[in-house]
Design a protein around this motif. Structure first.
Motif, short mmCIF file in Angstrom:
data_model
loop_
_atom_site.label_atom_id
_atom_site.label_comp_id
_atom_site.label_asym_id
_atom_site.label_seq_id
_atom_site.Cartn_x
_atom_site.Cartn_y
_atom_site.Cartn_z
N LYS A 15 0.84 -1.18 0.00
CA LYS A 15 0.00 0.00 0.00
C LYS A 15 0.89 1.25 0.00
O LYS A 15 1.81 1.36 0.81
N PRO A 16 0.65 2.18 -0.91
CA PRO A 16 1.48 3.39 -0.95
C PRO A 16 1.35 4.20 0.33
O PRO A 16 0.27 4.25 0.95
N ILE A 17 2.43 4.82 0.75
CA ILE A 17 2.43 5.62 1.98
C ILE A 17 1.66 6.91 1.75
O ILE A 17 1.85 7.60 0.75
N ASP A 18 0.80 7.23 2.68
CA ASP A 18 0.00 8.46 2.61
C ASP A 18 0.75 9.56 3.36
O ASP A 18 0.78 9.59 4.58
N TRP A 19 1.33 10.51 2.61
CA TRP A 19 2.12 11.58 3.20
C TRP A 19 1.28 12.83 3.48
O TRP A 19 1.84 13.87 3.85
N SER A 20 -0.01 12.74 3.32
CA SER A 20 -0.84 13.92 3.56
C SER A 20 -0.92 14.25 5.04
O SER A 20 -0.70 13.39 5.90
N GLU A 21 -1.21 15.50 5.36
CA GLU A 21 -1.34 15.92 6.74
C GLU A 21 -2.63 15.38 7.34
O GLU A 21 -3.67 15.36 6.70
N GLY A 22 -2.56 14.94 8.59
CA GLY A 22 -3.74 14.45 9.29
C GLY A 22 -3.39 14.29 10.76
O GLY A 22 -3.00 13.20 11.18
N TYR A 23 -3.51 15.34 11.51
CA TYR A 23 -2.98 15.36 12.88
C TYR A 23 -3.91 14.72 13.91
O TYR A 23 -3.67 14.80 15.10
N SER A 24 -4.95 14.08 13.45
CA SER A 24 -5.90 13.44 14.35
C SER A 24 -5.24 12.37 15.21
O SER A 24 -4.27 11.72 14.79
N SER A 25 -5.76 12.20 16.42
CA SER A 25 -5.21 11.21 17.36
C SER A 25 -5.40 9.78 16.87
O SER A 25 -4.76 8.86 17.37
N THR A 26 -6.26 9.57 15.87
CA THR A 26 -6.50 8.23 15.35
C THR A 26 -5.68 7.92 14.10
O THR A 26 -5.64 6.78 13.65
#
Length: 214
Positions: A15-26
């Motif tokens: 699965k390609p790595i998702d480098w997008s921002e997502g600062y959620s605790s989950t």
């Protein structure tokens, strides 16, 4: 048969790595906040740690010891919410905000302006540890135990262009020049502003050479 083969190949591919921002605790992707959230109980022992998804205008500014942490790509709230947040600080609460963009009433009220050493932040770069890196440091030498905190330049390009020196203390710098971390005292409490939220994400909290910065 061809369709089945294609499906099998896709299932077996990494699965390609998702480098997008997502600062959620989950979020467990590189720029997520899963590790930080799960370490909060260790960082703040004997404290009640909780995720509050309610809007700021529902907060009671008179509630003491209601310290808050905001980490996101940008932080921009209206005048009404700004007054509620800062009134809580005046009562003695502390607020930590890390974002590479600040705007609206909160930026005006705190009298801060953020600039960028490059045209824009690009968190989707495929090679984070490029040859170009910035040294990040804390001004408190007791905490600044690692003089070699090096982070990709693309993730540390946001810094303070201006702030009110009468009530602001510098807590951190980039390459010993640009300020990226300050404390603004208001009443009985303080607002801690940090301009490089990427440094608190999973990718660096699992890095044995850089996790202790956070």
């Amino acid at each position: 048969l061809i369709t089945i083969v294609v499906i099998i190949i896709r299932l077996l591919q990494p699965k390609p790595i998702d480098w997008s921002e997502g600062y959620s605790s989950t979020e467990k992707k590189p720029f997520g906040g899963y590790i930080l959230y799960n370490e909060l109980a260790t960082l703040f022992p004997d404290r009640n740690i909780e995720i509050n998804s309610a809007p700021i205008f529902e907060l009671d500014p008179r509630e003491k010891s209601n310290n808050q942490i905001f980490i996101n790509s940008s932080f921009e709230i209206d005048q009404f919410e700004t007054e509620i947040l800062l009134n809580g600080v005046e009562y003695g609460n502390n607020v930590f905000i890390s974002a590479w963009q600040f705007g609206g009433a909160i930026a005006d009220s705190l009298n801060i302006r953020v600039a960028y050493s490059f045209p824009s932040v690009n968190p989707t770069i495929s090679s984070l540890d490029s040859l170009i890196q910035n040294q990040v440091e804390l001004t408190n030498q007791t905490l600044n135990q690692n003089p070699d905190w090096l982070f990709p330049v693309g993730l540390t390009e946001s810094y303070f262009a201006s702030f009110d020196t009468s009530n602001t203390t510098v807590l951190g710098r980039i390459d010993n020049t640009e300020v990226n971390f300050v404390r603004i005292d208001i009443g009985r409490g303080s607002v801690f502003i940090h301009t490089n939220p990427f440094l608190f994400t999973n990718n660096y909290l699992k890095d044995t050479n850089r996790f202790d910065y956070a």
